[in-house]
Each structure stands twice: as structure tokens, then as C-alpha cells.
Design an enzyme around this catalytic site. Structure first.
Site, PDB file in Angstrom:
ATOM      1  N   GLY A 242       0.840  -1.204   0.000  1.00  0.00           N
ATOM      2  CA  GLY A 242       0.000   0.000   0.000  1.00  0.00           C
ATOM      3  C   GLY A 242       0.867   1.242   0.000  1.00  0.00           C
ATOM      4  O   GLY A 242       2.047   1.199  -0.372  1.00  0.00           O
ATOM      5  N   THR A 244       3.068   4.569   1.127  1.00  0.00           N
ATOM      6  CA  THR A 244       4.187   4.787   2.053  1.00  0.00           C
ATOM      7  C   THR A 244       3.653   5.352   3.375  1.00  0.00           C
ATOM      8  O   THR A 244       4.142   5.000   4.451  1.00  0.00           O
ATOM      9  CB  THR A 244       5.205   5.754   1.409  1.00  0.00           C
ATOM     10  OG1 THR A 244       5.642   5.155   0.179  1.00  0.00           O
ATOM     11  CG2 THR A 244       6.400   5.998   2.298  1.00  0.00           C
ATOM     12  N   VAL A 246       0.755   4.764   4.957  1.00  0.00           N
ATOM     13  CA  VAL A 246       0.241   3.691   5.824  1.00  0.00           C
ATOM     14  C   VAL A 246       1.362   2.693   6.153  1.00  0.00           C
ATOM     15  O   VAL A 246       1.389   2.122   7.242  1.00  0.00           O
ATOM     16  CB  VAL A 246      -0.990   2.992   5.188  1.00  0.00           C
ATOM     17  CG1 VAL A 246      -1.486   1.852   6.058  1.00  0.00           C
ATOM     18  CG2 VAL A 246      -2.115   4.001   4.966  1.00  0.00           C
ATOM     19  N   GLY A 247       2.309   2.552   5.240  1.00  0.00           N
ATOM     20  CA  GLY A 247       3.458   1.676   5.488  1.00  0.00           C
ATOM     21  C   GLY A 247       4.179   2.072   6.781  1.00  0.00           C
ATOM     22  O   GLY A 247       4.610   1.219   7.559  1.00  0.00           O
ATOM     23  N   GLU A 264       5.722  -3.245   0.804  1.00  0.00           N
ATOM     24  CA  GLU A 264       5.712  -3.013  -0.651  1.00  0.00           C
ATOM     25  C   GLU A 264       4.973  -1.695  -0.859  1.00  0.00           C
ATOM     26  O   GLU A 264       3.752  -1.646  -0.823  1.00  0.00           O
ATOM     27  CB  GLU A 264       4.986  -4.163  -1.366  1.00  0.00           C
ATOM     28  CG  GLU A 264       5.661  -5.519  -1.219  1.00  0.00           C
ATOM     29  CD  GLU A 264       6.953  -5.631  -2.023  1.00  0.00           C
ATOM     30  OE1 GLU A 264       7.155  -4.836  -2.953  1.00  0.00           O
ATOM     31  OE2 GLU A 264       7.758  -6.510  -1.702  1.00  0.00           O
ATOM     32  N   CYS A 298       1.491   0.584  -9.098  1.00  0.00           N
ATOM     33  CA  CYS A 298       2.607   1.118  -8.300  1.00  0.00           C
ATOM     34  C   CYS A 298       3.858   1.312  -9.147  1.00  0.00           C
ATOM     35  O   CYS A 298       4.668   2.178  -8.850  1.00  0.00           O
ATOM     36  CB  CYS A 298       2.900   0.195  -7.130  1.00  0.00           C
ATOM     37  SG  CYS A 298       3.265  -1.487  -7.636  1.00  0.00           S
TER      38      CYS A 298
HETATM   39  P1  NAD Z   1      -5.301   0.919   0.341  1.00  0.00           P
HETATM   40  O1  NAD Z   1      -6.039   2.155   0.694  1.00  0.00           O
HETATM   41  O2  NAD Z   1      -6.027  -0.249  -0.177  1.00  0.00           O
HETATM   42  O3  NAD Z   1      -4.501   0.527   1.640  1.00  0.00           O
HETATM   43  C1  NAD Z   1      -3.732  -0.627   1.707  1.00  0.00           C
HETATM   44  C2  NAD Z   1      -4.123  -1.400   2.932  1.00  0.00           C
HETATM   45  O4  NAD Z   1      -3.863  -0.629   4.085  1.00  0.00           O
HETATM   46  C3  NAD Z   1      -5.612  -1.724   2.964  1.00  0.00           C
HETATM   47  O5  NAD Z   1      -5.767  -3.087   3.290  1.00  0.00           O
HETATM   48  C4  NAD Z   1      -6.176  -0.801   4.004  1.00  0.00           C
HETATM   49  O6  NAD Z   1      -7.246  -1.363   4.693  1.00  0.00           O
HETATM   50  C5  NAD Z   1      -5.007  -0.568   4.920  1.00  0.00           C
HETATM   51  N1  NAD Z   1      -5.056   0.743   5.550  1.00  0.00           N
HETATM   52  C6  NAD Z   1      -5.437   1.906   4.988  1.00  0.00           C
HETATM   53  N2  NAD Z   1      -5.309   2.912   5.882  1.00  0.00           N
HETATM   54  C7  NAD Z   1      -4.850   2.359   7.029  1.00  0.00           C
HETATM   55  C8  NAD Z   1      -4.519   2.872   8.322  1.00  0.00           C
HETATM   56  N3  NAD Z   1      -4.648   4.162   8.612  1.00  0.00           N
HETATM   57  N4  NAD Z   1      -4.068   2.010   9.250  1.00  0.00           N
HETATM   58  C9  NAD Z   1      -3.918   0.699   8.965  1.00  0.00           C
HETATM   59  N5  NAD Z   1      -4.229   0.173   7.769  1.00  0.00           N
HETATM   60  C10 NAD Z   1      -4.678   0.970   6.815  1.00  0.00           C
HETATM   61  O7  NAD Z   1      -4.215   1.174  -0.693  1.00  0.00           O
HETATM   62  P2  NAD Z   1      -3.415   2.449  -0.915  1.00  0.00           P
HETATM   63  O8  NAD Z   1      -2.522   2.621   0.247  1.00  0.00           O
HETATM   64  O9  NAD Z   1      -4.230   3.585  -1.381  1.00  0.00           O
HETATM   65  O10 NAD Z   1      -2.636   1.837  -2.186  1.00  0.00           O
HETATM   66  C11 NAD Z   1      -2.064   2.614  -3.106  1.00  0.00           C
HETATM   67  C12 NAD Z   1      -0.606   2.741  -2.778  1.00  0.00           C
HETATM   68  O11 NAD Z   1      -0.036   1.451  -2.695  1.00  0.00           O
HETATM   69  C13 NAD Z   1       0.159   3.472  -3.828  1.00  0.00           C
HETATM   70  O12 NAD Z   1       1.086   4.318  -3.196  1.00  0.00           O
HETATM   71  C14 NAD Z   1       0.907   2.382  -4.562  1.00  0.00           C
HETATM   72  O13 NAD Z   1       2.095   2.786  -5.156  1.00  0.00           O
HETATM   73  C15 NAD Z   1       1.135   1.406  -3.458  1.00  0.00           C
HETATM   74  N6  NAD Z   1       1.280   0.079  -4.005  1.00  0.00           N
HETATM   75  C16 NAD Z   1       2.479  -0.525  -3.928  1.00  0.00           C
HETATM   76  C17 NAD Z   1       2.659  -1.765  -4.493  1.00  0.00           C
HETATM   77  C18 NAD Z   1       3.984  -2.477  -4.441  1.00  0.00           C
HETATM   78  O14 NAD Z   1       4.007  -3.652  -4.786  1.00  0.00           O
HETATM   79  N7  NAD Z   1       5.052  -1.835  -4.064  1.00  0.00           N
HETATM   80  C19 NAD Z   1       1.598  -2.386  -5.131  1.00  0.00           C
HETATM   81  C20 NAD Z   1       0.380  -1.734  -5.176  1.00  0.00           C
HETATM   82  C21 NAD Z   1       0.216  -0.505  -4.600  1.00  0.00           C
END
Ligand code: NAD
Length: 554
Positions: A242, A244, A246-247, A264, A298
Site C-alpha cells: 500500500g 508509504t 500507511v506503510g 511493498e 505502483c
Molecule cells: P489501500 O487504501 O487499499 O490501503 C492498503 C491497505 O492498508 C488496505 O488493506 C487498508 O485497509 C489498509 N489501511 C489503509 N489505511 C490504514 C490505516 N490508517 N491504518 C492501517 N491500515 C490501513 O491502498 P493504498 O494505500 O491507497 O494503495 C495505493 C498505494 O499502494 C500506492 O502508493 C501504490 O504505489 C502502493 N502500491 C504498492 C505496491 C507495491 O508492490 N510496491 C503495489 C500496489 C500498490
């Protein structure tokens, strides 16, 4: 929803279902609105859960997974193989449903769903099944002189109960490819799909439990609130895909228990175009990488770096390619996905305000449609050049030369991937050598992700750790270092110099035994072996002749 309308905070619901074998599945779901996606309406609000209930449910799910892991069943390789075969069967039997769910969430064209989700996931499992027996075997590293008589091995230990959190943009693949690797490595896995791709989350929660062992591999649904609660629990490994932002939350939560993590993440992946390229092919490859899944990838090329002259040529070619692919009315083409939700749609409209629109620029909020748009005259500190775009917008930032491009890239966060289009191998090497990124891909976009012998992952702000193929198996495996000795007299005699009372003689014997010696190359080893064999045979022959002579003389 128009831009002034606020998005409501989703409510939380519990949904239970009973399988044929009597197992009860508990899903915690956040309500999604019809305008956000077309997921089935949530269960009755009468089922709304308190935070304490959610925690109790998570405790219960985790406890069952812990007991299942402790029972040892996931250590059995045949069990893992069976689960993976079931997962493969699930993909095969439900391909049409998966494609429909992706269409409902993202209006994703079938061809894209086949290539980047179902076929990708099937091939991933087949690759694991072909190699699993080799991967699980303990590795036998080379031994030094002092361990010649010992058993030195690296034993592949599963971590235990792992949490895999997926993202919405490739809602099945990003969750289920790491899950397959975790199963292969012998772990129990809690699966947490992204709530934002509601139809896919529903498919995962309802269909997977029919194929996988329910105690070992439960699915938990929900949004940020539930994920935050889940992260309060202790896991043996966390794999997160997801943003960075939330990461960092996930990493901080993992830190409380020193839980190892793979992150990731996202970021901006630059794409440099050199004047030596065959431009039409380069433009096609770049635009395909940018527009697949409507730019919500991504590893999509985020922005272009090139000279002013190349910028003008690129725009001319891009207009022709877009017309060839989508016709005069792009909105009516079935081959372009839509932006996932209104939040992202509005965010992207904001990013389009930078610079000047050279191609595209049309949008339609009712469909969350944004025309493929190329921006020029952007500044380095425009939001479109600072935050990850994640949509069908492609800014071009002009630089004088490759050296300037490398300087520009190195002054920013480390990208998930760096793309370079050039006919000069020397120039490609310069970029590879002088920049840092999760991956590197020349004269192509996206396709590096499909090479299952390559690790996939970010570096710095674009992530930590990697997976795919054997790298996925290794990610979910603790490499346990094992030394096995016997209690025979010879070994004990040789090692007894370590015991007190200490003396200079013992110390020099130990230092001789422990001394690091340059390993002999294999070439020499065969010579040493042949020499040893020759000496041995000569010795035996002489001994035999001697014995015969003596017996004759007697
Ligand atoms: P998303 O909103 O689906 O979030 C990812 C996960 O995090 C979900 O399961 C969600 O429930 C959880 N989440 C969201 N907010 C949270 C919080 N505050 N606390 C705990 N958990 C939480 O996805 P996203 O983050 O919008 O995804 C898009 C991002 O992901 C982009 O930056 C993209 O580049 C990155 N991404 C990276 C890869 C990779 O392989 N490196 C692949 C796909 C997407």
C-alpha cells in the site's frame, strides 16, 4: 458524489457464514457506498460491532491460527502443496467471477485482468509447485576446515502466523501472491484484503474459505479502523502492500513486538527517454505502462524526463498512439479502466492543474473517467511532480541531458523502479550504476514484474524486502542456522584444546584449526582428490605386494 460532498466514515459490520463442514467464518466489514463501488450492500446495521467485539473476534481468529500452527500441520509439505493446489483450482473455477469483480471495482478490461491478475496468480502457484520440493530442502553451505566432520545446514523454518495486507489497485494479485508464498513456506496466514475494492474483497472473503483450511488461512475484512485493531495483535511476520504513509503506520505497529515486516510501497517511478530511441515503440511501451489499470499501478512510469526536443516528438507520437488504441472518443472505449473512487478522482483533478495540458485533459465525474493526459511546463515543486500520481496523468519534465536526469532522480526519494529508454547500452549502464531504485527496467515498462526469477520490491521510501518466486518463499522463511556434531572420540580429541587449563600450546593448536583458509577452487579440488586417490592406490598396491611376497617366502 461532487467535490463538495464529504465521504462518510464507513460503519463496521460483522458477517458470519457457515460452510458445508460446519466451520463458521467471521468477516468484519466496513460499509461501502454504492457510488464508491458496486459491492453488495453490507449486512444489517443491527450487526454493527463495537471495537471491543472486533478485538475479541480478532483474538479468536488469531488464537485459532496459532493453535493450527502449533499443531504442526502446516509444516507438512504435502499439506502445503494441497492448499496451493486448492488455491489454483479456486482461480481456475472462478476466473469469470474474478474478472467481473475487477470490472465492477475498476471497470477493468478483461484482457488486463487476465494478464495481471488471474494468469499471473496461476503461474505464480505453478512456479511454486514445480520448485517447492527443492526450496524446502535444508541448504548445505560450504564448510571450513574446522567443521569438516560436522553437519552444517540452513534449515527452512516457517515464521508462524503471518498477516498479509493487500491494496486495492490489484486487489487479488497483491494479496494472494504473497499469501501463496507464505503458505509454501509453511506459515498460517491471516488475509486482509483492501476494503476499497469492495467486490474483490467480497469475493475473497466468501470464496477462498471454501478452498483453504479455515483455521490456518482465515480472511479478515475491514478498513483502517479494523486494520489498526488487527495491528495491535502480535504476529510473527507482517507483509504489507500500500502507500508509504500507511506503510509507516504498519512499521510502527510491528515495531512494538519487533515483528519482521516486508513493506511493498509506492512513490514516483521516473522514466528517462534518450534521443537515440526508436520513438514509436518507446511511446507505446510507456503509454501502456502508464494507462494499464488507468495508471493505478505502483510501477507505472510516473513522469518523463527528456530534452525539450524529445518532449515535442513524444507528444506528436502519443496523440497518434492514443487515437489508434482508443479511437476519437476515448471515454467510449472499453479498454480504459476508471479511477477507483471519488477521493482519488478529485485528487487527480487537482494534480492536473500544474503546468500546461498538451494532450487530453477531459474528465467526467459521473464515471470517474479521466482522459489520458500529458502535462508539460511543470515545475519540480508542483504537486504532480512531488506526490505519486497513480492515475492516467503523465507530466514531462525537461532536462538538458542524462547527467541532469540522474541528478534529478538522486535528489528525490528512491523510486520503486527506474525506466530508461535508450539505444546506448553505455548510457543504460550509467543510469543503473549511478542511481538507486527497487528495480530497473530498460526499453520496457512493467514487464520486469513478470520475471519470476527476479525479486520484486522497493528500497528506502518505496519499500523494504522483496518477493515473487523463490524470493517470496525466502521472505516467509526464517533461515535457521544449524550445526550438528557427533560425540565421537576423534572430534572431541581435536576440540579438547579449548578446555581449561589454558596454555600457549593449546592456544596455538586452536588458532591453527580455526585459521581462515582461502577455499580451494573446484578445479584444484579435483586435482587434490585425484592425487589423494593415486597415493592411496599406490599405498594399497605396495601393501598387497608386500603381503604376497611375505606369504610366499613363508
Ligand atoms: P489501500 O487504501 O487499499 O490501503 C492498503 C491497505 O492498508 C488496505 O488493506 C487498508 O485497509 C489498509 N489501511 C489503509 N489505511 C490504514 C490505516 N490508517 N491504518 C492501517 N491500515 C490501513 O491502498 P493504498 O494505500 O491507497 O494503495 C495505493 C498505494 O499502494 C500506492 O502508493 C501504490 O504505489 C502502493 N502500491 C504498492 C505496491 C507495491 O508492490 N510496491 C503495489 C500496489 C500498490
Amino acid at each position: 458524489m461532487d467535490s463538495n460532498q464529504k465521504e462518510t466514515i464507513p460503519e463496521i459490520y460483522v458477517k458470519t457464514s457457515t460452510l458445508d463442514d460446519g466451520t463458521t467464518i467471521i468477516n468484519i466489514e466496513a460499509e461501502t457506498t454504492e457510488s464508491e463501488n458496486n459491492a453488495a450492500p453490507p449486512t444489517s446495521p443491527a450487526n454493527a460491532l463495537s471495537q471491543a467485539d472486533i478485538m475479541a473476534n480478532f483474538d479468536d481468529i488469531l488464537q485459532r491460527a496459532r493453535l493450527a500452527f502449533a499443531s504442526g500441520k502446516t509444516r507438512n509439505v504435502s499439506f502445503r502443496r494441497k492448499q496451493l493446489e486448492n488455491l489454483l483450482r479456486c482461480y481456475e473455477e472462478h476466473e469469470n467471477e474474478i474478472i467481473s469483480a475487477l470490472e465492477a471495482d475498476l471497470r477493468r478490461p478483461k484482457q488486463e485482468s487476465l494478464i495481471v491478475e488471474t494468469e499471473f496468480m496461476k503461474n505464480d502457484i505453478k512456479h511454486i509447485l514445480y520448485h517447492l520440493d527443492d526450496w524446502v530442502k535444508p541448504e548445505k553451505p560450504s564448510k571450513s576446515f574446522v567443521n569438516m566432520l560436522d553437519d552444517v545446514q540452513i534449515f527452512n523454518d516457517p515464521f508462524g502466523v503471518v498477516l498479509v495486507i493487500g491494496a486495492w489497485n490489484y486487489p487479488l494479485q497483491l494479496l494472494l501472491v504473497p499469501v501463496a508464498a507464505a503458505i509454501a513456506a509453511g506459515n498460517c496466514v491471516i488475509l486482509k484484503p483492501s476494503e476499497i475494492a469492495g467486490n474483490c474483497a467480497k469475493f475473497i472473503a466468501e470464496t477462498l474459505p471454501k478452498y483453504l483450511d479455515n483455521d490456518c488461512y482465515p480472511v479478515v475484512c475491514g478498513g483502517p479502523t479494523e486494520t489498526a485493531e488487527l495491528l495491535n495483535q502480535r504476529f510473527d511476520y507482517i507483509f504489507y502492500t500500500g502507500s508509504t504513509r500507511v506503510g509507516k503506520i504498519v512499521h510502527a505497529a510491528a515495531n512494538k513486538h519487533l515483528t519482521p515486516t516486508t513493506l511493498e510501497l509506492g512513490g514516483k517511478s521516473p522514466c528517462y527517454i534518450d534521443k537515440s530511441v526508436e520513438l514509436r515503440t518507446a511511446v507505446k511501451r510507456i503509454l501502456w505502462g502508464k494507462l494499464i489499470n488507468c495508471g493505478q499501478t505502483c510501477i507505472a512510469p510516473d513522469y518523463i524526463l527528456c530534452s525539450k526536443e524529445m518532449e515535442q516528438k513524444f507528444i506528436v507520437e502519443a496523440k497518434e498512439v492514443l487515437k489508434e488504441w482508443y479511437g476519437d472518443n476515448i471515454q467510449s472505449s472499453p479498454d480504459l479502466s476508471r479511477v477507483i473512487n471519488q477521493n482519488n478522482f478529485q485528487r487527480l483533478l487537482g494534480l492536473m492543474k500544474a503546468g500546461r495540458i498538451a494532450v487530453g485533459g477531459k474528465f467526467d465525474a459521473s464515471e470517474r473517467f479521466i482522459e489520458p493526459t500529458i502535462l508539460v511546463d511543470v515545475k519540480p515543486n508542483d504537486p504532480v511532480m512531488e506526490e505519486e500520481i497513480f492515475g492516467p496523468i503523465l507530466p514531462i519534465f525537461t532536462v538538458e541531458n542524462a547527467y541532469d536526469a540522474i541528478k534529478f532522480i538522486n535528489a528525490r526519494e528512491k523510486p520503486l523502479v527506474l525506466y530508461v529508454f535508450s539505444n546506448s547500452q553505455k548510457l543504460i549502464k550509467e543510469f543503473k550504476k549511478n542511481t538507486t531504485s527497487g528495480g530497473f527496467c530498460s526499453n520496457e515498462t512493467i514487464m520486469h514484474v513478470g520475471v519470476d526469477t527476479l525479486p520484486f520490491g522497493g528500497v528506502g521510501m518505496s519499500g523494504m524486502g522483496s518477493y515473487h518466486g523463490k524470493y517470496g518463499f525466502d521472505t516467509f522463511t526464517h533461515k535457521k542456522s544449524c550445526l550438528g556434531k557427533n560425540l565421537a572420540l576423534l572430534g572431541e580429541k581435536m576440540a579438547s584444546a579449548r578446555y581449561p587449563p589454558y596454555s600457549d600450546r593449546k592456544a596455538s593448536l586452536l588458532s591453527f584449526l580455526l585459521r581462515k583458509r582461502r577455499p580451494l577452487p573446484n578445479f584444484y579440488l579435483t586435482h587434490v582428490f585425484a592425487l589423494g586417490l593415486g597415493i592411496g592406490l599406490t599405498f594399497l598396491t605396495n601393501y598387497y605386494l608386500q603381503v604376497r611376497k611375505e606369504s610366499k617366502s613363508n
